[in-house]
Write a protein that holds these residues in place. Structure first.
Motif, short mmCIF file in Angstrom:
data_model
loop_
_atom_site.label_atom_id
_atom_site.label_comp_id
_atom_site.label_asym_id
_atom_site.label_seq_id
_atom_site.Cartn_x
_atom_site.Cartn_y
_atom_site.Cartn_z
N ARG A 23 0.85 -1.17 0.00
CA ARG A 23 0.00 0.00 0.00
C ARG A 23 0.89 1.23 0.00
O ARG A 23 1.94 1.24 0.64
CB ARG A 23 -0.93 0.02 1.23
CG ARG A 23 -1.86 -1.17 1.29
CD ARG A 23 -2.80 -1.09 2.47
NE ARG A 23 -3.79 -0.03 2.32
CZ ARG A 23 -4.93 -0.15 1.64
NH1 ARG A 23 -5.23 -1.30 1.04
NH2 ARG A 23 -5.77 0.85 1.54
N ARG B 253 -4.54 9.66 1.34
CA ARG B 253 -4.96 8.32 1.74
C ARG B 253 -3.99 7.27 1.22
O ARG B 253 -3.24 7.51 0.28
CB ARG B 253 -6.37 8.01 1.24
CG ARG B 253 -6.53 8.02 -0.26
CD ARG B 253 -7.99 8.05 -0.67
NE ARG B 253 -8.15 7.98 -2.12
CZ ARG B 253 -8.47 6.89 -2.78
NH1 ARG B 253 -8.69 5.76 -2.12
NH2 ARG B 253 -8.60 6.90 -4.10
N ARG B 254 -4.02 6.14 1.86
CA ARG B 254 -3.19 5.01 1.45
C ARG B 254 -4.03 4.08 0.58
O ARG B 254 -5.16 3.74 0.95
CB ARG B 254 -2.64 4.25 2.66
CG ARG B 254 -1.58 5.04 3.42
CD ARG B 254 -1.03 4.26 4.60
NE ARG B 254 -0.29 3.08 4.17
CZ ARG B 254 0.98 3.09 3.73
NH1 ARG B 254 1.64 4.24 3.63
NH2 ARG B 254 1.58 1.97 3.39
N VAL B 255 -3.48 3.68 -0.55
CA VAL B 255 -4.21 2.84 -1.49
C VAL B 255 -3.39 1.60 -1.80
O VAL B 255 -2.17 1.57 -1.67
CB VAL B 255 -4.53 3.60 -2.79
CG1 VAL B 255 -5.40 4.81 -2.50
CG2 VAL B 255 -3.25 4.03 -3.50
N ALA B 256 -4.08 0.54 -2.21
CA ALA B 256 -3.41 -0.70 -2.58
C ALA B 256 -2.69 -0.53 -3.91
O ALA B 256 -3.24 0.04 -4.86
CB ALA B 256 -4.43 -1.84 -2.68
N GLN C 256 1.09 5.76 -0.11
CA GLN C 256 0.39 7.00 0.14
C GLN C 256 0.10 7.71 -1.16
O GLN C 256 1.00 7.95 -1.99
CB GLN C 256 1.24 7.91 1.04
CG GLN C 256 0.49 9.10 1.60
CD GLN C 256 -0.51 8.68 2.67
OE1 GLN C 256 -0.30 7.70 3.38
NE2 GLN C 256 -1.58 9.46 2.81
N MET C 257 -1.16 8.03 -1.41
CA MET C 257 -1.57 8.81 -2.57
C MET C 257 -2.36 10.01 -2.06
O MET C 257 -3.50 9.86 -1.61
CB MET C 257 -2.43 7.96 -3.52
CG MET C 257 -1.66 6.86 -4.22
SD MET C 257 -0.51 7.48 -5.47
CE MET C 257 -1.67 8.02 -6.72
N PRO D 233 -1.76 -1.71 -7.38
CA PRO D 233 -2.55 -2.63 -8.22
C PRO D 233 -1.68 -3.68 -8.94
O PRO D 233 -1.76 -3.86 -10.16
CB PRO D 233 -3.23 -1.68 -9.22
CG PRO D 233 -2.26 -0.56 -9.36
CD PRO D 233 -1.64 -0.39 -8.00
#
Length: 208
Positions: free
Chosen positions: A62, A68-71, A64-65, A73
């Motif tokens: 994951r 928020r933190r995103v998976a 940081q974007m 892909p």
């Protein structure tokens, strides 16, 4: 949508190995960048895909974007200079590439990063390998793809005509010259039903 991996040889088992590199074809790009491509460099690529998919300790990360933190892909694995690679043919591939490009690159390929694209929803966004020396100096990144083909797209950072290269089943692409500084590359998402693919990226020391 996930679909099962479909081998390219209709069930025929081919020995895992490497073909000679003398079939590489170079395409000059703008700003001193270039790509070399050799389809089917790695033989037995479907068998190697099975080994890597099952044996590599894949990590789901994951990042940081913005706020928020995103998976991420795709699944990832990284092998440093002193780490044993997950199959002997990858050691041979890294050594063969280092010998072939010794005069141009001036140093060996050291590390290996692996990405597992499970289906068309997995991707990597536009970027260049500009962490470290790649942001300031010409370098090379060599990518071997096994599994189902996916598009590797390249475009100049300042705008202009891009390049799309479909890679899978043992294909090799080497991005060289100023490619990491002056071009970006991506594996776009696709709504098509595509099977899984693993890419192996060989880099010199200090390029990421």
């Amino acid at each position: 949508m996930s679909v099962p991996f479909q081998g390219s040889l209709f069930g025929v088992t081919e020995e895992i190995g490497l073909r000679p590199l003398d079939g590489l074809s170079r395409t000059p790009l703008a700003h001193g960048a270039w790509i070399d491509v050799l389809p089917g460099w790695l033989t037995g690529a479907d068998q190697l895909f099975d080994v890597l998919a099952s044996d590599v300790p894949w990590q789901a990360e994951r990042r940081q974007m913005y706020e928020r933190r995103v998976a991420v892909p795709r699944l990832l694995a990284h092998y440093g200079e002193d780490d044993p690679l997950p199959h002997p043919v990858l050691d041979r591939a890294r050594r063969a590439l280092g010998e072939h490009y010794a005069d141009e690159l001036g140093e060996p390929f050291r590390t290996a990063g692996l990405c597992y694209y499970r289906d068309g929803r997995d991707s990597v966004a536009w970027h260049g390998d500009r962490i470290g020396r790649g942001a300031r100096h010409d370098t090379m990144v060599a990518i071997v793809s096994v599994g189902e083909p996916r598009v590797l797209a390249l475009r100049p950072r300042d705008g202009g005509t891009g390049v799309r290269q479909r890679l899978g089943h043992g294909d090799l692409i080497v991005m060289g010259g100023s490619c990491q500084r002056t071009w970006d590359h991506a594996v776009p998402k696709t709504a098509q039903s595509v099977g899984p693919r693993v890419s192996i990226q060989f880099r010199p020391r200090g390029v990421a």
